[in-house]
Design an enzyme around this catalytic site. Structure first.
Site, PDB file in Angstrom:
ATOM      1  CD  GLU A  41      -0.048   9.774   6.898  1.00 60.13           C
ATOM      2  OE1 GLU A  41       1.255   8.777   6.348  1.00 60.13           O
ATOM      3  OE2 GLU A  41      -1.307   9.125   5.713  1.00 60.13           O
ATOM      4  CE  LYS A 116       1.577   5.314   8.125  1.00 63.78           C
ATOM      5  NZ  LYS A 116       1.618   5.740   6.636  1.00 63.78           N
ATOM      6  CE1 TYR A 122       0.242  -1.454   0.242  1.00 62.36           C
ATOM      7  CE2 TYR A 122       1.572  -1.394   2.136  1.00 62.36           C
ATOM      8  CZ  TYR A 122      -0.225  -0.776   1.419  1.00 62.36           C
ATOM      9  OH  TYR A 122      -0.399  -0.891   2.283  1.00 62.36           O
ATOM     10  CB  CYS A 159      -2.808   6.259   6.651  1.00 62.38           C
ATOM     11  SG  CYS A 159      -3.205   5.709   5.721  1.00 62.38           S
ATOM     12  CB  SER A 196      -6.283   6.749   2.365  1.00 62.15           C
ATOM     13  OG  SER A 196      -6.314   5.492   1.236  1.00 62.15           O
ATOM     14  CE  LYS A 202      -7.381   2.089  -0.657  1.00 57.20           C
ATOM     15  NZ  LYS A 202      -5.641   3.401  -0.887  1.00 57.20           N
TER      16      LYS A 202
END
Length: 305
Positions: A41, A116, A122, A159, A196, A202
């Site tokens: 991205e 996208k 957040y 993403c 990411s 993760k």
């Protein structure tokens, strides 16, 4: 169909250097027989570009670098590049001036853009400040290199587009689900261009999410993540290919640049020829103790039958 994930380490704002890295990775992938290259991205400007996007000259320069990249690529190689694109209807509709986009480069030109659809706002993300959400379901047809089969229908996501599966989460975080739309389109493959950031554990969670999406859409998933550190964020890579049955077919190393090569025929659903080790847990890794590997090092081709 040979596909390469270019797991790159872009630097925010360094348009010339980032563009050159994409070109060199694409040239090497082409030399090894690739037909499609996928970058992370916003690979051309680096993630997160933040208020650089408010500078009209920066956005214009990015477009010039993208157009030059398209001209410099091998003409019969298709490349998906993470970039931004101007929203020409922004002033008329009262929208944000830019899209977080993927450019489809082919035959020396920018053929189209995919935008996208889900914009995170957040934690460390602030994409609503700069970008307008895309509305179209994103896919394109990639001709079979031997012209012996039908073109491959490839869905394009960026993403966060992958992070709204109601069956996986038990609820929706956004009003619509790009994966659900692509499943209705019966695409043969879904690619996800990502930036990411790393957090402990993760990667195993990502792979569970991607596997659930692959099984739900009944098609393979190719996930391209970046590496490196920008601002206060660390990106761990671990780009991965997931078969339609949810199993991991190929995984790039963490915290280092890499070209990951995958061979995808046009027959689905897929089976995995041999098993791979279980997903690495991120807390077992030492991101500060690794270095970038050379992008021009030949890598084995991982095949989905």
């Amino acid at each position: 169909m040979n596909i390469t994930i270019a797991q790159l380490n872009p630097t925010v704002g360094k348009l010339k250097e980032n563009t050159q890295a994409i070109l060199e990775a694409a040239q090497e992938a082409y030399r090894l027989g690739s037909h499609l290259v996928i970058t992370p991205e916003l690979a051309i400007c680096g993630y997160p570009p933040k208020d650089l996007l408010l500078n009209d000259r920066f956005v214009a320069d990015m477009q010039q670098h993208l157009e030059q990249l398209a001209a410099d690529l091998p003409p019969d190689l298709t490349v998906l590049v993470g970039t931004v694109h101007r929203n020409v209807k922004a002033e008329i509709k009262g929208e944000k001036p830019l899209f977080n986009s993927v450019a489809l480069l082919q035959n020396g030109m920018i053929q189209t853009y995919f935008h996208k659809r889900l914009l995170p706002n957040y934690d460390v993300f602030d994409e609503h400040r700069y970008f307008e959400s895309g509305h179209a379901c994103n896919w394109f047809l990639l001709p079979d290199p031997d012209h012996s089969q039908q073109p491959m229908k490839i869905g394009v996501t960026v993403c966060e587009d992958f992070w709204n599966d109601q069956d996986f989460w038990g609820r929706r975080n956004y009003p619509f689900d790009p994966l659900e739309d692509l499943a209705k389109e019966q695409v043969d493959l879904i690619v996800n261009l990502a930036a990411s950031p790393y957090t402990v554990g993760k990667q195993s969670f990502r792979e569970k999410l991607l596997a659930h999406g692959a099984k739900g859409c009944n098609c393979p998933i190719i996930y391209a993540n970046q590496v490196g550190g920008n601002d206060d964020l660390i990106f761990d890579g671990y780009s991965v290919t997931i078969a339609a049955d949810g199993s991991v077919v190929a995984r790039a190393p963490g915290f280092s640049t890499h070209l990951l090569h995958i061979s995808l025929p046009n027959s689905f659903p897929c089976s995995v020829p041999n098993s791979l080790p279980n997903a690495l847990t991120d807390d077992a890794e030492n991101p500060l103790g690794t270095t970038d590997s050379a992008l021009n090092t030949p890598a084995p081709v991982n095949t989905i039958h």
